[in-house]
Enzyme design. Structure first.
Site, PDB file in Angstrom:
ATOM      1  N   ASP A 154      65.903   0.054 -42.715  1.00  0.00           N
ATOM      2  CA  ASP A 154      65.695   0.355 -41.337  1.00  0.00           C
ATOM      3  C   ASP A 154      66.610  -0.196 -40.593  1.00  0.00           C
ATOM      4  O   ASP A 154      67.414  -1.380 -40.866  1.00  0.00           O
ATOM      5  CB  ASP A 154      64.181  -0.162 -40.870  1.00  0.00           C
ATOM      6  CG  ASP A 154      63.748   0.317 -39.479  1.00  0.00           C
ATOM      7  OD1 ASP A 154      63.026   1.196 -39.530  1.00  0.00           O
ATOM      8  OD2 ASP A 154      64.331  -0.473 -38.479  1.00  0.00           O
ATOM      9  N   ASP A 192      66.480   5.397 -39.214  1.00  0.00           N
ATOM     10  CA  ASP A 192      66.964   5.167 -37.818  1.00  0.00           C
ATOM     11  C   ASP A 192      68.424   4.607 -37.850  1.00  0.00           C
ATOM     12  O   ASP A 192      69.104   4.562 -36.690  1.00  0.00           O
ATOM     13  CB  ASP A 192      66.059   4.387 -36.874  1.00  0.00           C
ATOM     14  CG  ASP A 192      65.422   3.296 -37.629  1.00  0.00           C
ATOM     15  OD1 ASP A 192      66.044   2.747 -38.776  1.00  0.00           O
ATOM     16  OD2 ASP A 192      64.596   2.387 -36.837  1.00  0.00           O
ATOM     17  N   HIS A 244      66.483  -1.683 -37.944  1.00  0.00           N
ATOM     18  CA  HIS A 244      65.988  -3.085 -37.596  1.00  0.00           C
ATOM     19  C   HIS A 244      65.741  -3.936 -38.443  1.00  0.00           C
ATOM     20  O   HIS A 244      65.094  -3.707 -39.649  1.00  0.00           O
ATOM     21  CB  HIS A 244      64.975  -2.781 -36.188  1.00  0.00           C
ATOM     22  CG  HIS A 244      65.210  -1.631 -35.353  1.00  0.00           C
ATOM     23  ND1 HIS A 244      64.866  -0.202 -35.439  1.00  0.00           N
ATOM     24  CD2 HIS A 244      66.203  -1.974 -34.278  1.00  0.00           C
ATOM     25  CE1 HIS A 244      65.370   0.059 -34.436  1.00  0.00           C
ATOM     26  NE2 HIS A 244      66.169  -0.733 -33.560  1.00  0.00           N
ATOM     27  N   HIS A 247      57.734  -4.684 -38.557  1.00  0.00           N
ATOM     28  CA  HIS A 247      57.883  -5.642 -37.833  1.00  0.00           C
ATOM     29  C   HIS A 247      56.596  -6.535 -37.283  1.00  0.00           C
ATOM     30  O   HIS A 247      56.639  -7.471 -36.737  1.00  0.00           O
ATOM     31  CB  HIS A 247      58.185  -5.084 -36.428  1.00  0.00           C
ATOM     32  CG  HIS A 247      59.729  -4.418 -36.193  1.00  0.00           C
ATOM     33  ND1 HIS A 247      60.703  -5.132 -36.525  1.00  0.00           N
ATOM     34  CD2 HIS A 247      59.999  -3.243 -36.021  1.00  0.00           C
ATOM     35  CE1 HIS A 247      61.643  -4.265 -36.424  1.00  0.00           C
ATOM     36  NE2 HIS A 247      61.398  -3.208 -35.987  1.00  0.00           N
TER      37      HIS A 247
HETATM   38  C1  SP5 Z   1      59.970   0.569 -36.811  1.00  0.00           C
HETATM   39  C2  SP5 Z   1      61.202   0.345 -35.813  1.00  0.00           C
HETATM   40  O1  SP5 Z   1      61.999   1.033 -36.078  1.00  0.00           O
HETATM   41  N1  SP5 Z   1      60.720  -0.013 -34.665  1.00  0.00           N
HETATM   42  C3  SP5 Z   1      61.894  -0.244 -33.864  1.00  0.00           C
HETATM   43  C4  SP5 Z   1      61.441  -0.538 -32.464  1.00  0.00           C
HETATM   44  C5  SP5 Z   1      62.650  -1.192 -31.785  1.00  0.00           C
HETATM   45  N2  SP5 Z   1      62.446  -0.809 -30.333  1.00  0.00           N
HETATM   46  C6  SP5 Z   1      63.504  -1.481 -29.530  1.00  0.00           C
HETATM   47  C7  SP5 Z   1      63.299  -0.716 -28.176  1.00  0.00           C
HETATM   48  C8  SP5 Z   1      64.604  -1.242 -27.340  1.00  0.00           C
HETATM   49  C9  SP5 Z   1      64.602  -0.629 -26.136  1.00  0.00           C
HETATM   50  N3  SP5 Z   1      64.579   0.986 -26.330  1.00  0.00           N
HETATM   51  C10 SP5 Z   1      64.918   1.600 -25.072  1.00  0.00           C
HETATM   52  C11 SP5 Z   1      64.339   3.157 -25.132  1.00  0.00           C
HETATM   53  C12 SP5 Z   1      63.175   3.084 -24.272  1.00  0.00           C
HETATM   54  N4  SP5 Z   1      62.223   3.974 -24.684  1.00  0.00           N
HETATM   55 ZN    ZN Z   2      63.764   0.466 -36.845  1.00  0.00          ZN
END
Ligand code: SP5
Ligand code: ZN
Length: 350
Positions: free
Chosen positions: A206, A290, A208, A171
């Protein structure tokens, strides 16, 4: 049969302890924890994998990808935060932004780096979830060394090397960090390959979108970037990016998939990207696990066998390959998922 792929490792990657993520202003439990790397290592070692320590690399390799202002900020962010007394007044023990250098604030030019220590993170970070603490820089810098060492192994003749990087990286853009990432390990690896004269493909699986890697190489035709991820248009991080229409000069390909997508749909997308990347000289896989069913950070439903099949598709390309660890937050599953992917790569190389 033991896993043949070497696991490149650094103990220093464990030094980053995010402690929390600030999500919608609320301090929530961190998901990107040191135990992730340890779980992966244990699962691979149990299958006979050899662990090799990362070797130090100079900052030059980082600066092929990142703006020096970002690198220097991250290097000093914790100490300037601490020296400014912010851990005691107001009592914030991690570096976190409160204002942001939003592009629309600056119609006539670039923002200046603020002088106030508490305002500075908002110049370099684009979210509130990516906290910097005492060990963050050392871990992020070590992860870059891990990725670069894996490239060295492959340039020296290994078919595949696995970089057990943590914190993750995909990211991070040229000049801004976010998404639990600080330095873009996969992009740094891809740039190192490209420096050796190779035409490089980055395959990001991934859950995302790999928005940082896309941005880093957006203007470069010698590095192709492909990403399969949960559709940001369905409400998922990184929200602003990852749509199918972001291809510019044919050097970037995004394949968003719907929440709930299972092996069939996901593997169709992976295969579309491996087919697109079939002519590259070297491959970097940004291996987030993930996308697996049950992961707390994504709604995709890929199985362990799905990751094995994705590995087979990658191995079938027959290209020198560096696999760089990205996300994956289900500690009970992360090891077997990475193992299955690497076994899949090896199976189709035989
Ligand atoms: C590297 C990677 O997989 N980064 C992904 C980060 C995405 N995070 C998004 C979080 C959105 C809200 N999550 C709610 C859980 C609160 N801990
Ligand atoms: Zn991710």
């Amino acid at each position: 049969m033991p896993l043949e792929t070497n696991v490149v490792w650094s103990d220093r990657c464990l030094l980053h302890e995010p402690s929390a993520e600030i999500w919608v202003g609320v301090r929530t439990e961190a998901t990107e924890v040191p135990a992730r790397a340890q779980a992966i290592r244990e699962a691979l070692v149990a299958e006979g994998a050899r662990v090799v320590d990362a070797t130090p690399h100079t900052d030059d390799a980082l600066l092929r990808v990142h703006d020096s202002a970002l690198v220097e900020y991250l290097r000093g962010a914790w100490s300037e935060w601490e020296e400014a007394g912010l851990p005691t007044d107001p009592g914030q023990d991690r570096v976190v932004p409160y204002v942001f250098a939003h592009a629309a604030l600056m119609p006539t030019g670039q923002a200046r780096v603020p002088v106030a220590v508490w305002a500075r993170p908002g110049y370099f970070a684009y979210d509130t979830m990516t906290l910097v603490g005492p060990g963050t820089w050392e871990a992020a810098r070590a992860a870059a060394d891990v990725a670069l060492t894996a490239v060295d192994h492959v340039l020296a003749g290994a078919a595949t090397a696995y970089a057990c990087t943590r914190p993750p990286g995909h990211h991070v853009c040229r000049s801004v960090y976010g998404g639990s990432c600080y330095l873009n390990n996969a992009a740094i690896a891809a740039a190192a390959f490209a420096d050796s004269g190779a035409r490089v493909g980055v395959l990001d699986v991934d859950a995302h979108h790999g928005n940082g890697t896309q941005e880093v190489f957006y203007e470069r035709s010698d590095v192709l970037t492909g990403s399969v991820h949960v559709d940001p248009g369905a409400g998922w991080f990184p929200h602003f990016l990852g749509f199918a229409d972001e291809d510019r000069a044919g050097a970037n390909r995004n394949v968003p998939v719907a929440p709930g997508t299972e092996d069939d749909g996901w593997l169709t997308a992976v295969e579309l990207l491996t087919t697109w990347l079939r002519d590259v000289d070297a491959l970097v896989v940004a291996l987030g696990v993930d996308a697996a069913a049950g992961d707390p950070e994504s709604p995709l439903r890929v199985t362990t066998e799905g990751y094995r099949s994705a590995g087979r598709l990658v191995g079938a390309l027959g290209r020198p390959t560096v696999v760089v660890q990205e996300g994956g937050y289900d500690l009970s599953r992360i090891g077997e998922l990475v193992l299955a992917f690497l076994q899949g790569v090896e199976e189709s190389r035989r």
